[in-house]
Write an enzyme that holds these catalytic residues in place. Structure first.
Site, PDB file in Angstrom:
ATOM      1  N   SER A  86      -2.739  -1.721  11.228  1.00 34.09           N
ATOM      2  CA  SER A  86      -3.790  -0.799  10.893  1.00 34.09           C
ATOM      3  C   SER A  86      -4.946  -1.446  10.497  1.00 34.09           C
ATOM      4  O   SER A  86      -5.080  -2.503  10.323  1.00 34.09           O
ATOM      5  CB  SER A  86      -3.294   0.190   9.803  1.00 34.09           C
ATOM      6  OG  SER A  86      -3.188  -0.544   8.807  1.00 34.09           O
ATOM      7  N   LYS A  87      -5.964  -0.638  10.129  1.00 37.93           N
ATOM      8  CA  LYS A  87      -7.303  -1.047   9.785  1.00 37.93           C
ATOM      9  C   LYS A  87      -7.241  -2.112   8.736  1.00 37.93           C
ATOM     10  O   LYS A  87      -7.921  -3.201   8.580  1.00 37.93           O
ATOM     11  CB  LYS A  87      -8.076   0.044   9.189  1.00 37.93           C
ATOM     12  CG  LYS A  87      -8.305   1.141  10.067  1.00 37.93           C
ATOM     13  CD  LYS A  87      -7.486   2.207   9.463  1.00 37.93           C
ATOM     14  CE  LYS A  87      -6.545   2.588  10.588  1.00 37.93           C
ATOM     15  NZ  LYS A  87      -5.293   3.591  10.165  1.00 37.93           N
TER      16      LYS A  87
END
Length: 484
Positions: free
Chosen positions: A251-252
């Site tokens: 994820s980010k």
RNA sequence: GGUUCUAUGGUCUAGUGGUUAGGACGCCGCCCUCUCACGGCGGUAACAGGGGUUCGAAUCCCCUUAGGACUACCA
């Protein structure tokens, strides 16, 4: 014939994991001589945007992954966007309703949420109570008169084993008792993803569903729908996830997760594809560098592993570096120009008029970068007029006794030549060696430091040619005046 | 918590009962070289733990541990 599909929901950019799923589908289709279909699963009205739809499509195109049927290209099962297929889903919902395999449910979201919290606090798994399972026509009319818009729930049969014979994971067994009656049509009349995919995959005659492992636990629900509708069940291949360094779903937090970000940083599509293909799949021999075409010939689902893979940027960098070095210099020049421009080093006009110079620059520096945008860090030494000594080591190189004389001679030699090209520069060094007696390190190092302020860096002859006569003279003057 | 998946060096992986456990990235060293990088060569490092089954287990079974996914009127 095999028919596979990539069915993203347009709720964001093309994720690195989605890209790999698309790639595996594509490769499998190519390998088996089948068809690859791209369909947009935009049943989530709130989150779906046309921007992300085009971002995803652009991403696939950038990779060179094209599809035989689907969004944009069309095909026998149009339309390829689920929101436009509502009229197609309707009869199937009706059929399920008529046969009692689904029913209207009038429970409010608040009500459901309360029940969920209750069972959660008791440490139980939440399952819909089945409250609306057996509503009479009168009760339904009453509820509807109140203006309640019902959802449609699937009536999950009791104690039914559901076995998925997954192509990559083997047999996975679930039991229907663990699944509560789930919603197949939302109160706004839009079917839920789990329902739409089944209809779409069936109608599009998908033979193998290759998708991420996050969908594995959805699969029993979908199989229940296949069975209820009397559809043939396709083969499933659930590919495990791509994880970040901390071993959780990428994820980010883990840095760049969209292919767009890698493209912008200067990763080449073929490098990213090569890297992604190696995440979860392995070829038969020891060779690891493959073009998309080669991957099409070699790919096989049998060699897809079950365990999740951690995204290793070092390896990506390595592979990208290989492609940067082996690609045509012309292409690299085209791709590097935007970065140089962005950094303010060149203008469009300059690029047009000085293509040869930029070509020399790119070929000089491309062997030291792993992604294109890195080039600006390396070329900065060419554009700063003042020579800045990088460290003590650089300073001590210039402190050597013979340096001043060496620079004087160099200055004269450069001054009298009308231009500086590779051959001339080579000759200047020969002459410099004759005149000063310096050779090897004591010859080149002081020149390098005087010109760049650094004790390391690219081929010195190239740097001199890139700098050009005037700049070389200016820098020698500057160094003599300020740094000796 | 429930359902479910996974487990070979730091990372990606080969391996399907008998291998000195192979390759790649990374790291280290050597060579090339003005330096760094590239390239070439070499090295470092692994079968999560415990029980079985078997003449023999990285490979088959069970348990433990660790991690992941799912658990929405999201996909």
């Amino acid at each position: 014939m095999e028919r596979v599909r990539f069915a993203p929901s347009p709720t964001g950019h093309l994720h690195i994991g989605g890209a790999r799923t698309a790639l595996f589908n594509y490769l499998y289709a190519k390998r088996t001589g089948g068809k690859f279909i791209v369909r947009i699963e935009d049943t989530d009205l709130n989150r779906s945007t046309s921007e992300s739809e085009s971002a995803i499509i652009e991403g696939l195109k950038w990779f060179g992954i094209n599809w035989d049927e689907g969004i944009e290209v069309g095909g026998p099962d149009e339309p390829y966007r689920s929101t436009e297929r509502n009229h197609i889903y309707e009869p199937y919902v009706k059929k399920l309703l008529d046969e009692g395999k689904a029913y209207y449910c009038y429970c409010s979201e608040e009500e459901i949420e309360k029940e969920r919290q209750e069972s959660l606090s008791k440490g139980e798994t939440y399952k819909y109570s089945g409250k609306c399972r057996n509503l009479t026509e009168e009760e339904k009319k009453e509820l509807e008169a109140k203006g309640i818009k019902p959802v449609v729930r699937f009536r999950v049969p009791d104690d039914e084993p559901i076995i998925i014979d997954d192509v990559v994971r083997g047999k996975v067994e679930f039991n229907s008792n663990d699944i509560g009656d789930f919603i197949i049509v939302k109160s706004d009349g839009i079917p839920v993803y789990n329902f739409a995919v089944v209809i779409d995959d069936h109608l599009m005659k998908i033979t193998t569903v290759i998708r991420g492992e996050e969908h594995l636990s959805n699969t029993p629900r979908q199989i229940l729908i296949y069975k209820a509708l009397g559809f043939d069940i396709p083969k499933f291949a659930h590919v495990s996830l791509i994880l970040g360094k901390d071993r959780t779903k990428m994820s980010k937090r883990h840095g760049s997760t969209w292919v767009e970000q890698y493209r912008d940083a200067g990763y080449l599509p073929e490098a990213l594809i090569n890297f992604l293909a190696l995440l979860g799949w392995s070829p038969e021999g020891d060779e690891e560098i493959f073009s998309l075409e080669e991957l099409c010939e070699k790919f096989s689902l049998d060699r897809v592993v079950k365990n999740p893979a951690v995204f290793d940027i070092d390896k990506l960098n390595y592979i990208n570096g290989i492609y940067i070095r082996k690609s045509s210099i012309d292409r690299m020049v085209d791709l590097c120009i935007p970065y140089l421009k962005n950094a303010g080093y060149i203008t469009d006009e300059f690029a047009k008029e000085n293509r040869d110079w930029i070509t020399l620059l790119v070929s000089t520096f491309r062997e030291r970068i792993s992604y294109l945008s890195e080039i600006v860090n390396h070329v900065s030494i060419l554009f700063n007029d003042e020579v800045k000594l990088e460290d003590e080591e650089a300073a001590s190189v210039l402190k050597q006794e013979h340096v001043e004389g060496l620079l004087d001679e160099l200055y004269d030699l450069v001054k009298v030549s009308d231009k500086l090209d590779n051959e001339i520069i080579q000759n200047i060094f020969k002459e410099l060696k004759n005149r000063t007696g310096a050779k090897g390190k004591s010859l080149f190092m002081p020149v390098r430091v005087a010109l760049t302020g650094q004790v390391h860096g690219a081929e010195l002859v190239n740097i001199i040619e890139l700098l050009g006569k005037d700049n070389v003279l200016k820098r020698i003057e500057y160094t003599k005046k300020n740094l000796l």
